[in-house]
Design a protein around this motif. Structure first.
Motif, PDB file in Angstrom:
ATOM      1  N   GLY A   1       0.810  -1.218   0.000  1.00  0.00           N
ATOM      2  CA  GLY A   1       0.000   0.000   0.000  1.00  0.00           C
ATOM      3  C   GLY A   1       0.838   1.260   0.000  1.00  0.00           C
ATOM      4  O   GLY A   1       0.505   2.230  -0.682  1.00  0.00           O
ATOM      5  N   THR A   2       1.949   1.261   0.749  1.00  0.00           N
ATOM      6  CA  THR A   2       2.807   2.456   0.803  1.00  0.00           C
ATOM      7  C   THR A   2       4.098   2.266   0.020  1.00  0.00           C
ATOM      8  O   THR A   2       4.694   3.245  -0.439  1.00  0.00           O
ATOM      9  CB  THR A   2       3.163   2.811   2.257  1.00  0.00           C
ATOM     10  N   GLY A   3       4.544   1.026  -0.101  1.00  0.00           N
ATOM     11  CA  GLY A   3       5.791   0.768  -0.818  1.00  0.00           C
ATOM     12  C   GLY A   3       7.045   1.060  -0.011  1.00  0.00           C
ATOM     13  O   GLY A   3       8.158   0.993  -0.557  1.00  0.00           O
ATOM     14  N   ASP A   4       6.891   1.366   1.280  1.00  0.00           N
ATOM     15  CA  ASP A   4       8.065   1.646   2.109  1.00  0.00           C
ATOM     16  C   ASP A   4       8.924   0.388   2.242  1.00  0.00           C
ATOM     17  O   ASP A   4       8.424  -0.695   2.585  1.00  0.00           O
ATOM     18  CB  ASP A   4       7.641   2.111   3.504  1.00  0.00           C
ATOM     19  N   VAL A   5      10.214   0.529   1.980  1.00  0.00           N
ATOM     20  CA  VAL A   5      11.139  -0.604   2.039  1.00  0.00           C
ATOM     21  C   VAL A   5      11.564  -0.838   3.490  1.00  0.00           C
ATOM     22  O   VAL A   5      12.034   0.071   4.171  1.00  0.00           O
ATOM     23  CB  VAL A   5      12.384  -0.347   1.168  1.00  0.00           C
ATOM     24  N   VAL A   6      11.420  -2.078   3.941  1.00  0.00           N
ATOM     25  CA  VAL A   6      11.845  -2.418   5.296  1.00  0.00           C
ATOM     26  C   VAL A   6      12.995  -3.429   5.282  1.00  0.00           C
ATOM     27  O   VAL A   6      13.629  -3.651   6.313  1.00  0.00           O
ATOM     28  CB  VAL A   6      10.663  -2.986   6.116  1.00  0.00           C
ATOM     29  N   LEU A   7      13.246  -4.032   4.124  1.00  0.00           N
ATOM     30  CA  LEU A   7      14.362  -4.977   4.001  1.00  0.00           C
ATOM     31  C   LEU A   7      14.710  -5.158   2.533  1.00  0.00           C
ATOM     32  O   LEU A   7      13.816  -5.325   1.700  1.00  0.00           O
ATOM     33  CB  LEU A   7      13.982  -6.335   4.616  1.00  0.00           C
ATOM     34  N   ASP A   8      16.017  -5.122   2.221  1.00  0.00           N
ATOM     35  CA  ASP A   8      16.468  -5.355   0.847  1.00  0.00           C
ATOM     36  C   ASP A   8      17.890  -5.896   0.882  1.00  0.00           C
ATOM     37  O   ASP A   8      18.861  -5.155   1.060  1.00  0.00           O
ATOM     38  CB  ASP A   8      16.414  -4.058   0.031  1.00  0.00           C
ATOM     39  N   THR A   9      18.027  -7.212   0.729  1.00  0.00           N
ATOM     40  CA  THR A   9      19.351  -7.823   0.787  1.00  0.00           C
ATOM     41  C   THR A   9      20.160  -7.560  -0.482  1.00  0.00           C
ATOM     42  O   THR A   9      21.394  -7.611  -0.443  1.00  0.00           O
ATOM     43  CB  THR A   9      19.234  -9.339   0.988  1.00  0.00           C
ATOM     44  N   ARG A  10      19.509  -7.280  -1.578  1.00  0.00           N
ATOM     45  CA  ARG A  10      20.234  -7.008  -2.819  1.00  0.00           C
ATOM     46  C   ARG A  10      20.991  -5.687  -2.725  1.00  0.00           C
ATOM     47  O   ARG A  10      22.034  -5.509  -3.367  1.00  0.00           O
ATOM     48  CB  ARG A  10      19.264  -6.976  -4.002  1.00  0.00           C
ATOM     49  N   LYS A  11      20.469  -4.764  -1.941  1.00  0.00           N
ATOM     50  CA  LYS A  11      21.132  -3.462  -1.787  1.00  0.00           C
ATOM     51  C   LYS A  11      22.490  -3.614  -1.114  1.00  0.00           C
ATOM     52  O   LYS A  11      23.447  -2.921  -1.456  1.00  0.00           O
ATOM     53  CB  LYS A  11      20.246  -2.524  -0.966  1.00  0.00           C
ATOM     54  N   THR A  12      22.588  -4.538  -0.170  1.00  0.00           N
ATOM     55  CA  THR A  12      23.849  -4.775   0.539  1.00  0.00           C
ATOM     56  C   THR A  12      24.629  -5.940  -0.041  1.00  0.00           C
ATOM     57  O   THR A  12      25.750  -6.220   0.395  1.00  0.00           O
ATOM     58  CB  THR A  12      23.571  -5.054   2.030  1.00  0.00           C
ATOM     59  N   ASN A  13      24.023  -6.637  -1.016  1.00  0.00           N
ATOM     60  CA  ASN A  13      24.650  -7.804  -1.641  1.00  0.00           C
ATOM     61  C   ASN A  13      24.994  -8.875  -0.608  1.00  0.00           C
ATOM     62  O   ASN A  13      26.022  -9.546  -0.704  1.00  0.00           O
ATOM     63  CB  ASN A  13      25.917  -7.384  -2.402  1.00  0.00           C
ATOM     64  N   ARG A  14      24.120  -9.010   0.379  1.00  0.00           N
ATOM     65  CA  ARG A  14      24.315 -10.029   1.425  1.00  0.00           C
ATOM     66  C   ARG A  14      23.029 -10.831   1.581  1.00  0.00           C
ATOM     67  O   ARG A  14      22.026 -10.319   2.099  1.00  0.00           O
ATOM     68  CB  ARG A  14      24.700  -9.375   2.755  1.00  0.00           C
ATOM     69  N   GLN A  15      23.061 -12.055   1.107  1.00  0.00           N
ATOM     70  CA  GLN A  15      21.881 -12.906   1.211  1.00  0.00           C
ATOM     71  C   GLN A  15      21.610 -13.277   2.669  1.00  0.00           C
ATOM     72  O   GLN A  15      22.492 -13.220   3.519  1.00  0.00           O
ATOM     73  CB  GLN A  15      22.070 -14.167   0.377  1.00  0.00           C
TER      74      GLN A  15
END
Length: 251
Positions: A166-180
């Protein structure tokens, strides 16, 4: 009145002596230690004559034990190798080494084959449709994996992006840090709620799936703080999950 006795003359040709006898630095100097019947120190319980070198060795051994040293307990492979070597000589030990080497090489080849098959059997999904499960979970397959399916206790690696629906707020993104993220399947932890586990359970290694997790299957009325943001209470979370690895845990 008699004065103190004259000091004893010191002869430089004679070696210095300890108060209890024996030359300084002489490894053959013998130390008398009172011992009990059980080997423990006990005054008047008996005597054991040992050299100074032996006393030093025993002291060092005691220090090593206190520091966690000491002999290592043989594991199963050591026991088998010892038995074969004693029973059949060096040929038996070499045969067991060959068995171990064969097992390691076979496992490496098996892993490479599984990775290759997973890559070859992974297919992108055209005209993907959203599926709703009985629990209210919704998911859409973007890519169907060709590798192993998760089982309880398996170790999984995944790339995950989580946003507030609904808002699209990012709370987690492992691709951004390149750490699975590495996690154990079947044990909800961190961002891996019951809803995520349900969705991942139907995937295979190499697959990618969009998952929409309602609050009842997610963080409920409490919300949560994740790596890149906060999940509000009662929020629905949208996950982009790419399952990169499914492994049997080490025994």
């Amino acid at each position: 009145h008699r004065g103190p006795p004259p000091p004893a003359s010191i002869d430089p040709d004679k070696p210095a002596r300890r108060p209890f006898g024996g030359r300084l630095g002489d490894p053959s100097h013998r130390v008398t230690r009172a011992t009990g019947d059980d080997g423990e120190d006990a005054s008047g319980a008996g005597e054991e004559n040992i050299t100074a070198a032996e006393a030093a060795r025993r002291a060092n051994s005691a220090i090593n034990v206190k520091k966690g040293g000491g002999a290592r307990r043989a594991d199963s492979t050591d026991a088998v190798a010892t038995f074969l070597t004693r029973r059949f000589g060096i040929a038996g030990g070499l045969a067991w080494l060959g068995v171990l080497t064969f097992g390691v090489v076979s496992e490496q080849l098996k892993t490479r084959r599984e990775v290759r098959e997973a890559r070859e059997n992974t297919k992108d999904v055209a005209n993907a449709k959203e599926v709703t499960t009985a629990s209210g979970l919704r998911y859409t397959d973007l890519r169907v994996g060709g590798g192993e399916m998760p089982r309880n206790g398996y170790l999984l690696a995944a790339n995950i992006a989580a946003t507030i629906d609904g808002t699209g707020d990012v709370v987690l993104d492992t691709r951004k840090t390149n750490r699975q993220v590495i996690f154990t399947f079947g044990k909800p932890q961190g961002p891996f709620t019951a809803g995520v586990m349900e969705a991942v359970g139907g995937m295979r290694q190499g697959g990618r799936r969009i998952v929409v997790v309602p609050a009842a299957l997610g963080f409920g009325d409490e919300g949560a703080r994740l790596q890149d943001g906060t999940v509000p209470a009662g929020a629905t979370v949208r996950y982009d999950v790419e399952l990169t690895r499914v492994s049997v845990p080490p025994s």
